[in-house]
Design a protein around this motif. Structure first.
Motif, short mmCIF file in Angstrom:
data_model
loop_
_atom_site.label_atom_id
_atom_site.label_comp_id
_atom_site.label_asym_id
_atom_site.label_seq_id
_atom_site.Cartn_x
_atom_site.Cartn_y
_atom_site.Cartn_z
N GLU A 1 11.37 135.15 -10.58
CA GLU A 1 11.76 133.96 -11.21
C GLU A 1 11.72 132.81 -10.22
OE1 GLU A 1 12.33 132.83 -14.80
OE2 GLU A 1 12.43 134.93 -14.38
N PHE A 2 11.06 131.86 -10.57
CA PHE A 2 11.03 130.66 -9.76
C PHE A 2 12.16 129.75 -10.18
CE2 PHE A 2 6.58 132.09 -9.76
CZ PHE A 2 6.44 132.30 -8.40
N THR A 3 13.00 129.32 -9.23
CA THR A 3 14.06 128.38 -9.51
C THR A 3 13.99 127.26 -8.50
OG1 THR A 3 15.65 129.49 -8.09
CG2 THR A 3 15.54 130.23 -10.36
N VAL A 4 14.73 126.20 -8.75
CA VAL A 4 14.63 125.04 -7.88
C VAL A 4 14.87 125.41 -6.43
CG1 VAL A 4 17.03 124.40 -8.25
CG2 VAL A 4 15.44 122.69 -7.48
N GLY A 5 13.92 125.00 -5.60
CA GLY A 5 14.06 125.16 -4.16
C GLY A 5 13.82 126.56 -3.66
N GLY A 6 13.44 127.49 -4.49
CA GLY A 6 13.26 128.81 -3.92
C GLY A 6 12.66 129.80 -4.88
N GLY B 1 4.62 126.53 -6.66
CA GLY B 1 5.79 125.78 -7.08
C GLY B 1 6.73 125.33 -6.00
N MET B 2 6.86 126.09 -4.90
CA MET B 2 7.89 125.80 -3.92
C MET B 2 7.38 125.08 -2.68
SD MET B 2 10.62 126.63 -5.32
CE MET B 2 9.96 126.40 -6.97
N ASN B 3 6.16 124.56 -2.76
CA ASN B 3 5.64 123.68 -1.71
C ASN B 3 5.12 122.43 -2.43
OD1 ASN B 3 4.52 122.45 0.52
ND2 ASN B 3 3.05 124.08 0.98
N PRO B 4 6.05 121.64 -2.99
CA PRO B 4 5.65 120.58 -3.92
C PRO B 4 4.78 119.50 -3.31
CG PRO B 4 7.97 120.36 -3.32
CD PRO B 4 7.51 121.68 -2.80
N PHE B 5 4.86 119.28 -1.98
CA PHE B 5 4.03 118.26 -1.34
C PHE B 5 2.78 118.88 -0.68
CE2 PHE B 5 8.19 116.40 -1.73
CZ PHE B 5 7.96 115.06 -1.99
N THR C 1 9.15 116.78 -6.57
CA THR C 1 8.37 115.76 -5.87
C THR C 1 9.08 114.41 -5.83
OG1 THR C 1 7.17 115.27 -7.91
CG2 THR C 1 6.15 116.84 -6.38
N GLN C 2 10.23 114.31 -6.48
CA GLN C 2 11.00 113.06 -6.48
C GLN C 2 12.11 113.07 -5.43
OE1 GLN C 2 12.32 112.36 -10.56
NE2 GLN C 2 10.47 113.35 -11.32
N PHE C 3 12.29 114.20 -4.76
CA PHE C 3 13.34 114.33 -3.76
C PHE C 3 12.75 114.93 -2.48
CE2 PHE C 3 15.57 114.21 -7.74
CZ PHE C 3 16.76 113.54 -7.46
N PRO C 4 13.13 114.41 -1.33
CA PRO C 4 12.59 114.96 -0.08
C PRO C 4 13.15 116.34 0.28
CG PRO C 4 14.17 113.22 0.39
CD PRO C 4 13.96 113.21 -1.09
N ALA C 5 14.28 116.71 -0.31
CA ALA C 5 14.88 118.01 -0.02
C ALA C 5 15.42 118.61 -1.31
CB ALA C 5 16.00 117.87 1.02
N SER C 6 15.58 119.93 -1.30
CA SER C 6 16.07 120.63 -2.49
C SER C 6 16.80 121.89 -2.06
CB SER C 6 14.91 120.99 -3.43
OG SER C 6 14.00 121.86 -2.79
N SER C 7 17.46 122.51 -3.00
CA SER C 7 18.17 123.75 -2.70
C SER C 7 17.17 124.88 -2.48
CB SER C 7 19.11 124.11 -3.84
OG SER C 7 18.38 124.29 -5.04
N MET C 8 17.67 125.92 -1.88
CA MET C 8 16.83 127.05 -1.51
C MET C 8 17.54 128.33 -1.91
SD MET C 8 15.73 127.67 2.39
CE MET C 8 16.45 129.05 3.21
#
Length: 513
Positions: free
Chosen positions: A11-16, A434-438, A406-413
Motif C-alpha cells: 500500500e502506498f501512503t503519503v510519504g512512504g 509515487g514516493m519520489n515526487p520530484f 509535489t506541493q510540499f517540500p517535505a512529507s511524512s514517511m
C-alpha cells in the motif's frame, strides 16, 4: 500499520511505502499432526481488506488472503525460503535476467482445476494487469514460457535479484490464482480461487465486518491445516479490540503500541515485529519549493538535529527502535554503526555553512490517520525548532495528502521494512513509484543499484550496504524510529513468532500444544 506485514510485514501512503502489515512473512507451517476438529481461530484486525483479489490487494489484505491462497514459496518465520506450490526455483546463467520455477505435482485449486505452468503464467499476467502492490515489481518480466506441464521460465528485460522473495506471501504475487478465477476477476472480490488450506465462505461473510473461512477439501496438504474454521472480525477501534480479546470474543488481535501495555497487564502474550520506518521525507532535493533543501548540508543538519532515542522511547517505549537509515536490523543494507548522532551544535554549524544560520520554515504534509501519529511530527518539530527550523505542518485526509506531495517540500514517511532493491523502486530511484515526487536522481546511487540488481547473492549484501550509506549521505530522508507490528493473543493459540522477524502466516497458526 503493517510487517512484510506488515513491504510485513507492504500500500502506498503519503510519504512512504507500506508493503507490510506486521504479518508480511509466513512460516513454513505449524507443528505436524492431524487437522484440528471442531476448532475455530478468531482474529481481530483493524483494517478491512482493500480487495480479496490478490492482484488488487495491498499489505493490509494479507490477513484475509493467507488462509485461502498458498504462495509459490513460503518465507518462513526465521526468514528462510521453503517450498510450497513450487518445489524448486533457480536463476539461469548470470545477471539475474532468467528465472525458472518448478511446480508441485498433484495440486488442485478449490475449484478442482490443476496447478500448471500455463495457469501460473495466467495468474502472473493477472497481477501485472492489476493495480496491486505486486504489479510494479513484476514489470521487468519480458516473457513467460511454459516448459512442459510444471515448469515456467521467465525472461526479464532488466535484472531482478529478488524474484524468490517476490513469489512469497510477502508481496502477494506468489499467491497463485486459479485459471477460473483469472477468467472471472470480478468474482475474486467475493470468492477465493486459491489452493490454500481454507476457502472463503461467502454465506458466513459480511464485507467490511467479518470474514469466515472453512477447510478447502481440495487442499494438497491437509495435515498442515490446524483449524476447522477461521473468522476475521474487523475491529477499527483498538480499545474495542482489546476488550474483545479480554472477553474471549477473539483469540488474536493485531494492534499497535497504544494497547500493548493493557494487553500485557491483562496477561496476554505480546509479540512484536519490526515493521515500519517512520519519520519525514525531504522530497524537494533541488530546492524548487524550499531553496535551503537543495544544499546537502541542510538535509544532513536536519538529521543531526533530531534526538531519535528520546523520541522513540517516549513514543514507542520498549517496542520501538531508533533508526537513522532507510533499513532495519536484519536487512542486508543495514549498518550497525549509526550515521547521525544527536548533535544540535553540528546541525547549527552545517546550517550556517549553507547560508541559513538564521533558520528557515519548512512546510510538511502529513496524513490525518493514526498510522502516522501526530506526536511523532510534533517531537520532530520540537527538535528542529532548537536549531532554527520551523515545521509548518499541514494535515490532510490520506488520499489528499498523497496527491499533494509535489506541493510540499517535505512529507511524512512510513515505509514497510523491505530489502534495498524493493525500497529503491518504491522510494529513491528516479522513477520510484509515487514516493519520489520530484524525480530526484543521483548517478552514484543509480549505478550502485544497477550493480546490485545484477549481482549474485554473495556480493549483493555489500552493495546493498553501500546503497543505504549513499541514501543516508544524501540526506533525502529523516528516519526516526522503527515502529513495530504487534500481535496480542491468548495462550490457547500457537503463533510461533521469531524475535526480530516478520510474523508467521495465519495459515501456520495452530492450537497451543
Amino acid at each position: 500499520m503493517s510487517s512484510a506485514a506488515v513491504l510485513s510485514r507492504r500500500e502506498f501512503t503519503v510519504g512512504g511505502l507500506l508493503l507490510a502489515t506486521g504479518l508480511a512473512a509466513a512460516a513454513c507451517g505449524g507443528p505436524s499432526g492431524s487437522p484440528a476438529v471442531g476448532r475455530t481461530l478468531r482474529i481481530g484486525q483493524f483494517w478491512p481488506p482493500t480487495s480479496l483479489d490478490p492482484g488488487k490487494a495491498g499489505g493490509e489484505s494479507q490477513f484475509f488472503l493467507q488462509p485461502a491462497y498458498d504462495p509459490l514459496i513460503y518465507r518462513s518465520a526465521d526468514g528462510s525460503y521453503q517450498p510450497r506450490l513450487a518445489t524448486a526455483w533457480r536463476y539461469l546463467g548470470t545477471g539475474n535476467t532468467e528465472f525458472e520455477i518448478t511446480l508441485r505435482d498433484g495440486v488442485t485449486f478449490v475449484d478442482g482445476s490443476p496447478l500448471t505452468a500455463d495457469g501460473l503464467k495466467a495468474s502472473i499476467e493477472h497481477f501485472r494487469r492489476s493495480a496491486g502492490q505486486a504489479a510494479a515489481f513484476l514489470a521487468p518480466i519480458a516473457t513467460m514460457t511454459p516448459r512442459g506441464r510444471l515448469v515456467l521460465r521467465l525472461k526479464l528485460n532488466q535484472p531482478h535479484p529478488l524474484l524468490p522473495s517476490l513469489f512469497t506471501q510477502d508481496f502477494l504475487a506468489g499467491d497463485v490464482i486459479s485459471p477460473a478465477g483469472v477468467a472471472a476477476p470480478a468474482e475474486l472480490a467475493t470468492r477465493s480461487a486459491g489452493a490454500g488450506p481454507y476457502v472463503l465462505l461467502p454465506g458466513e461473510t459480511v464485507a467490511g465486518d467479518h470474514y469466515t473461512y472453512g477447510p478447502n477439501p481440495k487442499y494438497w496438504n491437509p495435515a498442515g491445516r490446524f483449524y476447522d474454521k477461521i473468522t476475521i472480525k474487523v475491529l477499527p477501534n483498538e480499545n474495542t479490540a482489546l476488550a474483545a480479546l479480554k472477553t474471549a470474543q477473539v483469540d488474536v488481535v493485531a494492534g499497535s503500541y497504544a494497547i500493548a501495555g493493557g494487553a500485557k497487564a491483562a496477561g496476554f502474550k505480546v509479540a512484536s515485529s519490526p515493521a515500519i520506518v517512520m519519520g519525514l521525507q525531504l522530497n524537494d532535493r533541488a530546492g524548487t519549493l524550499s531553496p535551503p533543501l537543495a544544499d546537502v548540508r541542510v538535509r544532513q543538519a536536519l538529521n543531526y538535529a533530531v534526538d531519535r532515542a528520546k523520541i522513540t522511547s517516549a513514543l514507542l517505549g520498549e517496542y520501538g527502535v531508533p533508526v537513522d537509515q532507510p533499513s532495519a536490523p536484519g536487512e542486508d543494507g543495514y549498518s550497525e554503526q549509526p550515521f547521525y548522532t544527536h548533535d544540535p551544535g553540528k546541525a547549527r554549524q552545517l546550517l550556517a555553512a549553507a547560508g541559513v544560520g538564521g533558520g528557515f520554515a519548512l512546510p510538511v504534509v502529513v496524513p490525518s490517520t493514526p498510522a502516522f501519529p501526530g506526536e511523532l511530527v510534533q517531537a520532530i518539530a520540537s527538535d528542529l525548532q532548537q536549531v532554527g527550523v520551523t515545521l509548518r505542518i499541514t494535515a490532510k485526509e490520506p488520499a489528499a495528502a498523497n496527491s499533494s506531495l509535489t506541493q510540499f517540500p517535505a512529507s511524512s514517511m512510513g515505509w514497510g521494512v523491505l530489502p534495498a532493491y524493493f525500497m529503491g523502486r518504491g522510494l529513491w530511484l528516479r522513477d520510484a513509484i509515487g514516493m519520489n515526487p520530484f524525480h530526484s536522481s543521483d548517478p552514484e546511487l543509480e549505478s550502485l543499484d544497477r550493480r546490485a540488481a545484477a549481482a549474485d547473492e554473495h556480493s549483493r549484501p555489500a552493495l546493498d550496504k553501500q546503497i543505504v550509506r549513499r541514501v543516508v549521505e544524501l540526506g533525502w530522508f529523516l528516519p526516526v524510529c522503527l515502529s513495530p507490528g504487534l500481535l496480542f493473543y491468548r495462550d490457547t493459540v500457537g503463533v510461533d513468532p521469531v524475535p526480530g522477524k516478520p510474523f508467521p502466516s495465519i495459515a501456520s497458526w495452530h492450537p497451543a500444544g
